[in-house]
Design a protein around this motif. Structure first.
Motif, mmCIF file in Angstrom:
data_model
loop_
_atom_site.group_PDB
_atom_site.id
_atom_site.type_symbol
_atom_site.label_atom_id
_atom_site.label_comp_id
_atom_site.label_asym_id
_atom_site.label_seq_id
_atom_site.Cartn_x
_atom_site.Cartn_y
_atom_site.Cartn_z
ATOM 1 N N SER A 22 24.590 -21.649 -32.895
ATOM 2 C CA SER A 22 24.023 -22.470 -31.822
ATOM 3 C C SER A 22 23.555 -21.570 -30.695
ATOM 4 O O SER A 22 24.208 -20.580 -30.363
ATOM 5 C CB SER A 22 25.046 -23.462 -31.295
ATOM 6 O OG SER A 22 25.382 -24.395 -32.298
ATOM 7 N N ILE A 23 22.433 -21.938 -30.098
ATOM 8 C CA ILE A 23 21.847 -21.155 -29.010
ATOM 9 C C ILE A 23 22.298 -21.731 -27.676
ATOM 10 O O ILE A 23 22.247 -22.944 -27.457
ATOM 11 C CB ILE A 23 20.309 -21.186 -29.072
ATOM 12 C CG1 ILE A 23 19.810 -20.709 -30.427
ATOM 13 C CG2 ILE A 23 19.699 -20.355 -27.939
ATOM 14 C CD1 ILE A 23 18.342 -21.023 -30.688
ATOM 15 N N PHE A 24 22.712 -20.830 -26.798
ATOM 16 C CA PHE A 24 23.030 -21.172 -25.420
ATOM 17 C C PHE A 24 22.160 -20.278 -24.546
ATOM 18 O O PHE A 24 21.947 -19.110 -24.865
ATOM 19 C CB PHE A 24 24.512 -20.941 -25.136
ATOM 20 C CG PHE A 24 25.406 -21.958 -25.805
ATOM 21 C CD1 PHE A 24 25.933 -23.009 -25.082
ATOM 22 C CD2 PHE A 24 25.691 -21.872 -27.162
ATOM 23 C CE1 PHE A 24 26.744 -23.952 -25.692
ATOM 24 C CE2 PHE A 24 26.503 -22.814 -27.785
ATOM 25 C CZ PHE A 24 27.025 -23.857 -27.046
ATOM 26 N N ALA A 25 21.641 -20.842 -23.470
ATOM 27 C CA ALA A 25 20.727 -20.080 -22.602
ATOM 28 C C ALA A 25 20.979 -20.430 -21.147
ATOM 29 O O ALA A 25 21.584 -21.456 -20.833
ATOM 30 C CB ALA A 25 19.271 -20.380 -22.975
ATOM 31 N N LYS A 26 20.497 -19.556 -20.280
ATOM 32 C CA LYS A 26 20.554 -19.811 -18.838
ATOM 33 C C LYS A 26 19.223 -20.375 -18.396
ATOM 34 O O LYS A 26 18.168 -19.976 -18.890
ATOM 35 C CB LYS A 26 20.841 -18.509 -18.078
ATOM 36 C CG LYS A 26 22.253 -18.010 -18.244
ATOM 37 C CD LYS A 26 22.518 -16.810 -17.370
ATOM 38 C CE LYS A 26 23.961 -16.365 -17.477
ATOM 39 N NZ LYS A 26 24.231 -15.190 -16.622
ATOM 40 N N ARG A 27 19.281 -21.276 -17.454
ATOM 41 C CA ARG A 27 18.051 -21.828 -16.873
ATOM 42 C C ARG A 27 17.594 -20.920 -15.734
ATOM 43 O O ARG A 27 18.411 -20.385 -14.999
ATOM 44 C CB ARG A 27 18.292 -23.228 -16.347
ATOM 45 C CG ARG A 27 18.562 -24.236 -17.441
ATOM 46 C CD ARG A 27 18.750 -25.630 -16.852
ATOM 47 N NE ARG A 27 19.115 -26.574 -17.862
ATOM 48 C CZ ARG A 27 18.259 -27.330 -18.544
ATOM 49 N NH1 ARG A 27 16.971 -27.239 -18.302
ATOM 50 N NH2 ARG A 27 18.680 -28.187 -19.447
ATOM 51 N N ALA A 38 19.736 -15.488 -23.133
ATOM 52 C CA ALA A 38 20.232 -16.380 -24.174
ATOM 53 C C ALA A 38 21.141 -15.634 -25.142
ATOM 54 O O ALA A 38 21.105 -14.400 -25.217
ATOM 55 C CB ALA A 38 19.056 -16.994 -24.928
ATOM 56 N N LEU A 39 21.934 -16.411 -25.870
ATOM 57 C CA LEU A 39 22.782 -15.837 -26.904
ATOM 58 C C LEU A 39 23.004 -16.866 -27.994
ATOM 59 O O LEU A 39 22.786 -18.059 -27.794
ATOM 60 C CB LEU A 39 24.095 -15.339 -26.321
ATOM 61 C CG LEU A 39 24.925 -16.276 -25.439
ATOM 62 C CD1 LEU A 39 25.786 -17.193 -26.264
ATOM 63 C CD2 LEU A 39 25.791 -15.451 -24.530
ATOM 64 N N VAL A 40 23.425 -16.372 -29.140
ATOM 65 C CA VAL A 40 23.734 -17.238 -30.271
ATOM 66 C C VAL A 40 25.232 -17.157 -30.506
ATOM 67 O O VAL A 40 25.786 -16.072 -30.679
ATOM 68 C CB VAL A 40 22.971 -16.801 -31.540
ATOM 69 C CG1 VAL A 40 23.367 -17.671 -32.727
ATOM 70 C CG2 VAL A 40 21.469 -16.856 -31.320
#
Length: 103
Positions: A22-27, A38-40
């Protein structure tokens, strides 16, 4: 890593029965952008049942859930068939829009 790199290299991730990517990212200024940090994360099926905001708090504070890799891969494959999205820039922009407003 930045979001556009993960999107364009999404085929490098392979889910299993034990691991879901799952990808998580900063706005940036309230938006996901191609150059957003971002990171996985490799999540277990049990973790996927948790609130994704809680996972972000625990595993990557400051990041927000963006998209699951398998969803991204399916959408990416569909974009490859459309002439309008032949450029990497257009693909990344469309996937970010999809994650923000359609997923």
């Amino acid at each position: 890593m930045i979001l556009s790199e993960i999107i364009l290299n999404c085929k490098n991730y392979i889910d299993t029965e034990e691991i879901i990517h799952s990808i998580f990212a900063k706005r940036n200024n309230g938006k996901f952008l191609p150059d957003s940090e971002a990171l996985v994360l490799e999540l277990t099926p049990e973790e996927m049942e948790m609130q994704l905001s809680r996972i972000a708090e625990i595993k990557c504070p400051g990041f927000e859930y963006f998209l699951e890799i398998f969803v991204l891969q399916d959408f990416y494959d569909d974009l490859l068939k459309i002439e309008e999205f032949k450029s990497d820039v257009k693909k990344v922009e469309r996937i970010i829009y999809y994650a923000e407003f359609d997923a």
